[in-house]
Write a protein that holds these residues in place. Structure first.
Motif, PDB file in Angstrom:
ATOM      1  N   GLU A  90     -23.753  67.054   2.199  1.00  0.00           N
ATOM      2  CA  GLU A  90     -24.717  68.077   1.809  1.00  0.00           C
ATOM      3  C   GLU A  90     -24.082  69.415   2.177  1.00  0.00           C
ATOM      4  OE1 GLU A  90     -27.614  68.012   0.319  1.00  0.00           O
ATOM      5  OE2 GLU A  90     -28.241  65.896   0.419  1.00  0.00           O
ATOM      6  N   PHE A  91     -24.240  70.410   1.311  1.00  0.00           N
ATOM      7  CA  PHE A  91     -23.697  71.733   1.599  1.00  0.00           C
ATOM      8  C   PHE A  91     -24.862  72.646   1.941  1.00  0.00           C
ATOM      9  CE2 PHE A  91     -20.711  69.580  -1.182  1.00  0.00           C
ATOM     10  CZ  PHE A  91     -19.542  69.691  -0.445  1.00  0.00           C
ATOM     11  N   LEU A  92     -25.005  72.900   3.227  1.00  0.00           N
ATOM     12  CA  LEU A  92     -26.207  73.537   3.768  1.00  0.00           C
ATOM     13  C   LEU A  92     -25.987  75.020   4.047  1.00  0.00           C
ATOM     14  CD1 LEU A  92     -29.065  72.633   4.589  1.00  0.00           C
ATOM     15  CD2 LEU A  92     -28.187  72.146   6.864  1.00  0.00           C
ATOM     16  N   VAL A  93     -26.816  75.855   3.434  1.00  0.00           N
ATOM     17  CA  VAL A  93     -26.755  77.297   3.661  1.00  0.00           C
ATOM     18  C   VAL A  93     -28.083  77.744   4.257  1.00  0.00           C
ATOM     19  CG1 VAL A  93     -26.496  79.585   2.626  1.00  0.00           C
ATOM     20  CG2 VAL A  93     -25.179  77.659   1.724  1.00  0.00           C
ATOM     21  N   HIS A 118     -27.424  73.760  -0.760  1.00  0.00           N
ATOM     22  CA  HIS A 118     -28.859  73.621  -0.479  1.00  0.00           C
ATOM     23  C   HIS A 118     -29.204  74.763   0.476  1.00  0.00           C
ATOM     24  CE1 HIS A 118     -32.654  71.399   0.457  1.00  0.00           C
ATOM     25  NE2 HIS A 118     -32.502  72.012   1.624  1.00  0.00           N
ATOM     26  N   MET A 119     -29.919  75.779  -0.022  1.00  0.00           N
ATOM     27  CA  MET A 119     -30.232  76.960   0.801  1.00  0.00           C
ATOM     28  C   MET A 119     -31.664  76.899   1.300  1.00  0.00           C
ATOM     29  SD  MET A 119     -29.990  81.061  -0.131  1.00  0.00           S
ATOM     30  CE  MET A 119     -28.201  81.161  -0.059  1.00  0.00           C
ATOM     31  N   LYS A 149     -31.827  70.777  12.501  1.00  0.00           N
ATOM     32  CA  LYS A 149     -33.111  70.265  12.027  1.00  0.00           C
ATOM     33  C   LYS A 149     -33.089  69.995  10.527  1.00  0.00           C
ATOM     34  CE  LYS A 149     -38.072  71.247  11.878  1.00  0.00           C
ATOM     35  NZ  LYS A 149     -38.156  70.839  10.439  1.00  0.00           N
ATOM     36  N   HIS A 150     -32.589  70.963   9.746  1.00  0.00           N
ATOM     37  CA  HIS A 150     -32.588  70.781   8.296  1.00  0.00           C
ATOM     38  C   HIS A 150     -31.583  69.714   7.866  1.00  0.00           C
ATOM     39  CE1 HIS A 150     -35.072  74.391   8.159  1.00  0.00           C
ATOM     40  NE2 HIS A 150     -35.314  74.088   6.892  1.00  0.00           N
TER      41      HIS A 150
END
Length: 293
Positions: A90-93, A118-119, A149-150
């Motif tokens: 997952e590419f988390l922003v 995924h922002m 957390k996310h």
């Protein structure tokens, strides 16, 4: 002249091959070809030597919008495509409160580099804006907690951060010079607040100068800093008050003196001889050489 001719011919051939590629394909090719030695190989070595990625992992690559995290995202993407271990990404922003221009830059670069982000939004910058004591520490702690957390909510068991070789040796020096202890930035660690979560640093062996070379080669522009404070001051003014900047300057001078000093700082944390250490701490317990004298 003959060798130079071969180099020119090779570069010309490489340009022809990449001429009709989309930007993200050109970037991906360069990681395996042009920057294989300085970026790809060192990235793979860190992943293998420190056992950062295991079968079945689901890893949240945390993207701040800077050069380091954007490079990490592409390397992890390539590892998933070409690696021998099956894992998910997952590419988390996290948006802690960027101004609109900075937010749009992250989105634009992600599309350019074919990174499906995924922002999620937070109000961290506003929360710490009026904090007088250690706002940077509080901001970093809140950002890290939100990322954990996310990532966990998305079913991830790890988060990957873009800290590199220079970050590790700068941390070692800061601990020695300003904290009076020996310690460094670890390549991986377990979260103490989020059970089952782990933090990994796959760029651990990659030098910052090589990341900059890659960025400049492709003409890429990323966020300079994720901190709102730097929006109100010049980057130079902000860096001038930073202990991290002091360490960067110190390492720069070391490199002028000798090309092996930076690597020796790095290796020193891997080769601690407890027989020559006065005292050390393990699992929050202090030990002295006198214990076994």
């Amino acid at each position: 002249m003959k060798d130079n001719g071969k180099v020119i011919q090779t570069d010309s051939l490489e340009k022809k091959k990449t001429k009709n590629m989309e930007k993200h394909q050109e970037i991906e090719r360069s990681l395996i070809k042009k920057y294989r030695k300085t970026l790809w190989s060192k990235f793979i070595t860190a992943v293998n030597d420190y056992e950062l990625v295991q079968e079945g992992d689901k890893i949240a690559v945390c993207i701040s919008g800077g050069k380091d995290s954007m490079l990490l995202a592409k390397l992890m993407q390539e590892l998933k495509k070409h690696g021998k271990v099956a894992f998910d990404l997952e590419f988390l922003v996290m948006n802690p409160g960027y101004n609109e221009a900075n937010r749009e830059m992250i989105i634009r670069n992600s599309k350019l580099m074919n990174i499906p982000i995924h922002m999620f939004e937070t109000d961290i910058f506003n929360i710490v804006a009026d904090i007088d004591k250690s706002p940077c520490y509080l901001c970093a702690r809140m950002r890290r907690g939100n990322l954990y957390k996310h990532a966990q909510d998305l079913g991830c068991n790890k988060i990957a951060l873009g800290h590199h070789f220079d970050d590790a040796i700068e941390t070692t020096l800061m601990n020695m010079l300003y904290s009076g202890r020996i310690g460094t930035m670890m390549p991986k660690l377990h979260s103490t607040n989020f059970k089952g979560m782990e933090l990994i640093r796959p760029l651990y062996l990659v030098k910052e100068e090589d990341i900059i070379a890659w960025k400049n080669y492709h003409g890429l522009k990323f966020l300079q800093c994720a901190c709102r404070f730097t929006e109100m001051t010049s980057q130079e003014e902000h860096d001038g008050t930073s202990k991290r900047k002091e360490m960067k300057d110190l390492v720069k001078e070391f490199r002028k003196t000798s090309p092996i000093i930076d690597m020796n700082i790095f290796r020193s944390i891997h080769n601690v001889n407890l027989d020559t250490v006065i005292g050390y701490e393990k699992h929050h317990e202090s030990h002295s050489f006198l214990d076994e004298y």
